[in-house]
Motif scaffolding. Structure first.
Motif, PDB file in Angstrom:
ATOM      1  N   SER A  87       0.638  -1.369  -0.123  1.00 57.55           N
ATOM      2  CA  SER A  87       0.392   0.072   0.211  1.00 57.55           C
ATOM      3  C   SER A  87       1.277   1.731   0.067  1.00 57.55           C
ATOM      4  O   SER A  87       1.051   2.294  -0.712  1.00 57.55           O
ATOM      5  CB  SER A  87      -1.082  -0.231   1.646  1.00 57.55           C
ATOM      6  N   GLU A  88       2.254   1.522   0.994  1.00 60.07           N
ATOM      7  CA  GLU A  88       3.450   2.475   0.285  1.00 60.07           C
ATOM      8  C   GLU A  88       3.755   2.765  -0.041  1.00 60.07           C
ATOM      9  O   GLU A  88       3.519   3.498  -0.853  1.00 60.07           O
ATOM     10  CB  GLU A  88       4.022   2.624   1.986  1.00 60.07           C
ATOM     11  N   GLY A  89       4.076   1.761  -1.245  1.00 64.38           N
ATOM     12  CA  GLY A  89       4.661   1.967  -2.362  1.00 64.38           C
ATOM     13  C   GLY A  89       3.808   2.352  -3.110  1.00 64.38           C
ATOM     14  O   GLY A  89       3.783   3.374  -4.309  1.00 64.38           O
ATOM     15  N   ARG A  90       1.918   1.827  -3.831  1.00 59.46           N
ATOM     16  CA  ARG A  90       0.878   2.123  -4.528  1.00 59.46           C
ATOM     17  C   ARG A  90       1.558   3.941  -4.223  1.00 59.46           C
ATOM     18  O   ARG A  90       1.113   4.401  -4.976  1.00 59.46           O
ATOM     19  CB  ARG A  90       0.193   1.984  -4.223  1.00 59.46           C
ATOM     20  N   TRP A  91       1.479   4.532  -2.740  1.00 62.63           N
ATOM     21  CA  TRP A  91       1.264   5.844  -2.018  1.00 62.63           C
ATOM     22  C   TRP A  91       1.894   6.596  -2.787  1.00 62.63           C
ATOM     23  O   TRP A  91       1.870   7.568  -3.094  1.00 62.63           O
ATOM     24  CB  TRP A  91       0.762   5.910  -0.701  1.00 62.63           C
ATOM     25  N   GLN A 157      -0.566  13.916   1.841  1.00 62.44           N
ATOM     26  CA  GLN A 157      -0.115  13.425   2.149  1.00 62.44           C
ATOM     27  C   GLN A 157      -0.222  13.681   3.987  1.00 62.44           C
ATOM     28  O   GLN A 157       0.276  12.969   4.561  1.00 62.44           O
ATOM     29  CB  GLN A 157       1.169  14.004   2.059  1.00 62.44           C
ATOM     30  N   LEU A 158      -0.383  15.083   3.803  1.00 61.75           N
ATOM     31  CA  LEU A 158      -0.742  15.796   5.487  1.00 61.75           C
ATOM     32  C   LEU A 158      -2.132  14.187   6.207  1.00 61.75           C
ATOM     33  O   LEU A 158      -1.670  14.011   7.549  1.00 61.75           O
ATOM     34  CB  LEU A 158      -1.580  17.400   5.465  1.00 61.75           C
ATOM     35  N   ARG A 159      -2.892  14.196   4.876  1.00 55.26           N
ATOM     36  CA  ARG A 159      -3.793  13.503   5.977  1.00 55.26           C
ATOM     37  C   ARG A 159      -3.101  12.189   6.141  1.00 55.26           C
ATOM     38  O   ARG A 159      -4.375  11.688   6.393  1.00 55.26           O
ATOM     39  CB  ARG A 159      -5.177  13.847   5.026  1.00 55.26           C
ATOM     40  N   ARG A 160      -2.900  11.894   4.722  1.00 57.08           N
ATOM     41  CA  ARG A 160      -2.709   9.724   5.169  1.00 57.08           C
ATOM     42  C   ARG A 160      -1.396  10.190   6.945  1.00 57.08           C
ATOM     43  O   ARG A 160      -1.583   9.359   7.665  1.00 57.08           O
ATOM     44  CB  ARG A 160      -1.441   9.786   4.014  1.00 57.08           C
ATOM     45  N   ARG A 161      -0.733  11.096   6.719  1.00 60.64           N
ATOM     46  CA  ARG A 161       0.641  11.117   7.609  1.00 60.64           C
ATOM     47  C   ARG A 161      -0.658  10.978   8.955  1.00 60.64           C
ATOM     48  O   ARG A 161      -0.509  10.673  10.078  1.00 60.64           O
ATOM     49  CB  ARG A 161       1.437  12.012   7.768  1.00 60.64           C
ATOM     50  N   LYS A 162      -1.479  12.020   9.090  1.00 62.21           N
ATOM     51  CA  LYS A 162      -2.280  12.023  10.339  1.00 62.21           C
ATOM     52  C   LYS A 162      -3.059  10.595  10.809  1.00 62.21           C
ATOM     53  O   LYS A 162      -3.358  10.686  11.546  1.00 62.21           O
ATOM     54  CB  LYS A 162      -3.465  13.502   9.946  1.00 62.21           C
ATOM     55  N   ARG A 163      -3.770  10.303   9.260  1.00 60.36           N
ATOM     56  CA  ARG A 163      -4.176   8.574   9.488  1.00 60.36           C
ATOM     57  C   ARG A 163      -3.383   7.716  10.210  1.00 60.36           C
ATOM     58  O   ARG A 163      -4.337   6.897  10.888  1.00 60.36           O
ATOM     59  CB  ARG A 163      -5.145   8.445   8.082  1.00 60.36           C
ATOM     60  N   GLY A 166      -2.103   9.938  13.309  1.00 62.73           N
ATOM     61  CA  GLY A 166      -1.881  10.676  14.727  1.00 62.73           C
ATOM     62  C   GLY A 166      -1.786  11.879  14.992  1.00 62.73           C
ATOM     63  O   GLY A 166      -2.944  12.529  15.405  1.00 62.73           O
ATOM     64  N   SER A 167      -1.393  12.497  14.105  1.00 66.09           N
ATOM     65  CA  SER A 167      -0.644  13.505  14.472  1.00 66.09           C
ATOM     66  C   SER A 167      -0.182  14.449  12.683  1.00 66.09           C
ATOM     67  O   SER A 167      -0.233  13.636  11.668  1.00 66.09           O
ATOM     68  CB  SER A 167       0.780  14.165  14.827  1.00 66.09           C
ATOM     69  N   TYR A 168       0.073  15.274  12.051  1.00 63.73           N
ATOM     70  CA  TYR A 168       0.523  16.657  10.821  1.00 63.73           C
ATOM     71  C   TYR A 168       2.167  16.145  11.205  1.00 63.73           C
ATOM     72  O   TYR A 168       2.660  16.221  10.419  1.00 63.73           O
ATOM     73  CB  TYR A 168       0.037  17.738  10.742  1.00 63.73           C
ATOM     74  N   GLY A 169       2.293  16.088  12.448  1.00 64.55           N
ATOM     75  CA  GLY A 169       3.715  15.692  12.450  1.00 64.55           C
ATOM     76  C   GLY A 169       4.120  16.260  13.162  1.00 64.55           C
ATOM     77  O   GLY A 169       3.813  16.587  14.392  1.00 64.55           O
ATOM     78  N   PRO A 170       5.850  16.940  13.399  1.00 65.01           N
ATOM     79  CA  PRO A 170       6.765  17.097  14.349  1.00 65.01           C
ATOM     80  C   PRO A 170       5.326  19.206  15.204  1.00 65.01           C
ATOM     81  O   PRO A 170       5.376  18.663  16.244  1.00 65.01           O
ATOM     82  CB  PRO A 170       7.643  17.270  14.213  1.00 65.01           C
ATOM     83  N   LEU A 171       5.750  19.137  13.757  1.00 63.64           N
ATOM     84  CA  LEU A 171       4.716  20.770  14.500  1.00 63.64           C
ATOM     85  C   LEU A 171       3.595  20.326  14.390  1.00 63.64           C
ATOM     86  O   LEU A 171       2.316  21.722  15.172  1.00 63.64           O
ATOM     87  CB  LEU A 171       5.184  21.241  13.612  1.00 63.64           C
ATOM     88  N   GLY A 172       3.114  19.599  13.612  1.00 60.64           N
ATOM     89  CA  GLY A 172       0.495  19.454  14.259  1.00 60.64           C
ATOM     90  C   GLY A 172       0.396  18.810  15.013  1.00 60.64           C
ATOM     91  O   GLY A 172      -0.681  18.567  15.134  1.00 60.64           O
ATOM     92  N   ARG A 173       1.217  18.908  16.361  1.00 67.38           N
ATOM     93  CA  ARG A 173       0.139  17.948  17.953  1.00 67.38           C
ATOM     94  C   ARG A 173      -0.545  18.799  18.198  1.00 67.38           C
ATOM     95  O   ARG A 173      -0.783  20.434  18.337  1.00 67.38           O
ATOM     96  CB  ARG A 173       1.473  17.571  18.950  1.00 67.38           C
TER      97      ARG A 173
END
Length: 173
Positions: A87-91, A157-163, A166-173
């Motif tokens: 799935s990650e490869g397709r993404w 990419q942000l939505r996938r990371r959130k899913r 559970g966060s948008y990355g180091p700055l998005g908590r």
């Protein structure tokens, strides 16, 4: 039996230490230890190498052999990892394609803007104006489409990371 236990059974069945097993696979002893203790899982290429080197079927190695059906609630860590990796490869391919399409549209917009700037407009003997008026709006349309594609890719990419995390990355908590 978990994947780590199956790897350990293959290794001990061959009469090898973790160091010898790792050497035959071209990995570190620590990697083998991590697999056997369930702290990490190998990439599919390494799983295939284990299968070929030690004569173990992929079904047996990945799914657990004879009884390959999952009991209710039981997890198969290696099969789940392979599914996630696919799935990650397709993404990643889709994301790369979107980035390339966006970049190409932006480059086309820049080229059209330059051509519009250097193109010659003139009035002929009958008083007709000749100019490439279509270049400017097409350039704007390409630029807007390129920016939208790149922005859509970024948001996806942000939505996938959130899913996934559970966060948008180091700055998005």
């Amino acid at each position: 039996m978990e994947f780590g236990e199956r790897v350990k059974a293959v290794r001990t069945g061959a009469g090898l230490t973790q160091e010898q097993f790792a050497s035959r696979l071209g990995v570190t002893r620590q990697a083998v230890s991590n697999w056997e203790n369930g702290r990490n899982l190998p990439d599919i290429e390494v799983v295939i190498a284990i299968s070929q080197t030690f004569g173990v079927s992929l079904d047996e190695l990945i799914l657990g052999g004879e009884d390959m059906t999952r009991k209710t609630g039981e997890q198969n860590d290696m099969a789940d990892k392979l599914i996630r990796d696919g799935s990650e490869g397709r993404w990643m391919r889709m994301s790369l394609t979107m980035s390339i399409v966006g970049a190409v549209l932006i480059v086309v917009a820049a080229v059209l803007a330059v051509v519009a700037e250097i193109s010659v407009s003139y009035v002929d003997a009958s008083g007709m104006l000749h100019e490439d008026f279509w270049l400017v709006p097409v350039s704007y349309a390409c630029a807007a489409a390129g920016v939208l594609v790149v922005l859509a890719n970024f948001v996806a990419q942000l939505r996938r990371r959130k899913r996934l995390t559970g966060s948008y990355g180091p700055l998005g908590r």
